[in-house]
Design a protein around this motif. Structure first.
Motif, PDB file in Angstrom:
ATOM      1  N   VAL A 132       0.823  -1.218   0.000  1.00 59.59           N
ATOM      2  CA  VAL A 132       0.000   0.000   0.000  1.00 59.59           C
ATOM      3  C   VAL A 132       0.857   1.267   0.000  1.00 59.59           C
ATOM      4  CG1 VAL A 132      -1.697   1.320   1.307  1.00 59.59           C
ATOM      5  CG2 VAL A 132      -2.066  -1.106   0.900  1.00 59.59           C
ATOM      6  N   PRO A 133       1.854   1.411   0.895  1.00 61.67           N
ATOM      7  CA  PRO A 133       2.680   2.626   0.821  1.00 61.67           C
ATOM      8  C   PRO A 133       3.442   2.736  -0.500  1.00 61.67           C
ATOM      9  CG  PRO A 133       2.980   1.560   2.930  1.00 61.67           C
ATOM     10  CD  PRO A 133       2.192   0.625   2.081  1.00 61.67           C
ATOM     11  N   HIS A 134       3.923   1.590  -1.004  1.00 56.59           N
ATOM     12  CA  HIS A 134       4.629   1.589  -2.281  1.00 56.59           C
ATOM     13  C   HIS A 134       3.714   2.074  -3.409  1.00 56.59           C
ATOM     14  CE1 HIS A 134       7.617   0.323  -5.220  1.00 56.59           C
ATOM     15  NE2 HIS A 134       6.649  -0.252  -5.897  1.00 56.59           N
ATOM     16  N   MET A 135       2.470   1.604  -3.408  1.00 58.29           N
ATOM     17  CA  MET A 135       1.519   2.013  -4.444  1.00 58.29           C
ATOM     18  C   MET A 135       1.142   3.482  -4.301  1.00 58.29           C
ATOM     19  SD  MET A 135      -0.774  -1.501  -4.675  1.00 58.29           S
ATOM     20  CE  MET A 135      -2.248  -0.603  -4.783  1.00 58.29           C
ATOM     21  N   VAL A 136       1.031   3.980  -3.067  1.00 55.81           N
ATOM     22  CA  VAL A 136       0.703   5.391  -2.847  1.00 55.81           C
ATOM     23  C   VAL A 136       1.824   6.278  -3.374  1.00 55.81           C
ATOM     24  CG1 VAL A 136       0.364   7.139  -1.057  1.00 55.81           C
ATOM     25  CG2 VAL A 136      -0.875   4.987  -0.934  1.00 55.81           C
ATOM     26  N   VAL A 137       3.075   5.899  -3.090  1.00 56.39           N
ATOM     27  CA  VAL A 137       4.212   6.675  -3.582  1.00 56.39           C
ATOM     28  C   VAL A 137       4.270   6.619  -5.106  1.00 56.39           C
ATOM     29  CG1 VAL A 137       6.743   6.767  -3.627  1.00 56.39           C
ATOM     30  CG2 VAL A 137       5.552   6.505  -1.464  1.00 56.39           C
ATOM     31  N   SER A 138       4.036   5.447  -5.681  1.00 58.72           N
ATOM     32  CA  SER A 138       4.042   5.321  -7.145  1.00 58.72           C
ATOM     33  C   SER A 138       2.965   6.190  -7.776  1.00 58.72           C
ATOM     34  CB  SER A 138       3.823   3.863  -7.556  1.00 58.72           C
ATOM     35  OG  SER A 138       4.898   3.068  -7.130  1.00 58.72           O
ATOM     36  N   LYS A 139       1.792   6.221  -7.173  1.00 55.71           N
ATOM     37  CA  LYS A 139       0.706   7.038  -7.706  1.00 55.71           C
ATOM     38  C   LYS A 139       1.044   8.527  -7.605  1.00 55.71           C
ATOM     39  CE  LYS A 139      -4.266   7.547  -7.612  1.00 55.71           C
ATOM     40  NZ  LYS A 139      -5.517   7.025  -7.164  1.00 55.71           N
ATOM     41  N   ALA A 140       1.688   8.943  -6.515  1.00 49.25           N
ATOM     42  CA  ALA A 140       2.072  10.347  -6.363  1.00 49.25           C
ATOM     43  C   ALA A 140       3.125  10.737  -7.398  1.00 49.25           C
ATOM     44  CB  ALA A 140       2.593  10.600  -4.949  1.00 49.25           C
TER      45      ALA A 140
END
Length: 159
Positions: A132-140
């Protein structure tokens, strides 16, 4: 209720819904943005493709940033700092780790309270804490790059 009253009432409800839809449907911002971008692209093409050549040079001159000694799932500290910097936000590695640990604890407690086995809660918690944090950073990062690419022709035009 007589049928004529039901027909009139149904027609009134239908007309109200139609008027509400017409009132709330305005010009689409995405279509307007695409039209504006296309007009800027057309103007830059008239200049012999200067904007496209400048964009290609800018992209080609960027240093190639390969992650050495890690994977995308669990990057080393330097790679994680670079990823967080690319988001354009003031996130730190400590905040990233605390968010991951918080998600892990939250999921494990949630699964335990729902009477699931502890091992299942740990497995799902680790999965959520890693992805989840990895995906949030990727989306940002993706959002910031999209914004840059959308505004780049305007910047070239102003130069």
């Amino acid at each position: 209720m007589p049928t004529i009253q039901m027909i009139i009432m149904g027609g009134g409800v239908f007309l109200t819904l139609v008027m509400l839809i017409i009132a709330l449907s305005g010009p689409s911002q995405s279509k307007e943005g695409a039209r504006r971008l296309n007009s800027i692209k057309d103007r830059s093409l008239d200049n012999g493709g200067v904007a496209e050549a400048t964009m290609r040079r800018a992209i080609a001159s960027r240093p190639n940033k390969k992650i050495v000694g890690g994977t995308n799932l669990v990057p080393n500290r330097a790679a994680l700092e670079k990823r967080l910097e690319r988001t354009g936000k003031s996130w730190t590695v400590k905040q990233y780790v605390l968010a991951s640990v918080g998600l892990l604890v939250f999921v494990v407690i949630g699964f335990t309270l729902k009477s699931f086995p502890l091992k299942l809660g740990l497995i799902v918690g680790v999965f959520v804490a890693l992805f989840v944090p990895h995906m949030v950073v990727s989306k940002a990062i993706k959002k910031r790059l999209t914004k840059f690419n959308d505004r780049f022709p305007d910047g070239i035009e102003l130069m």
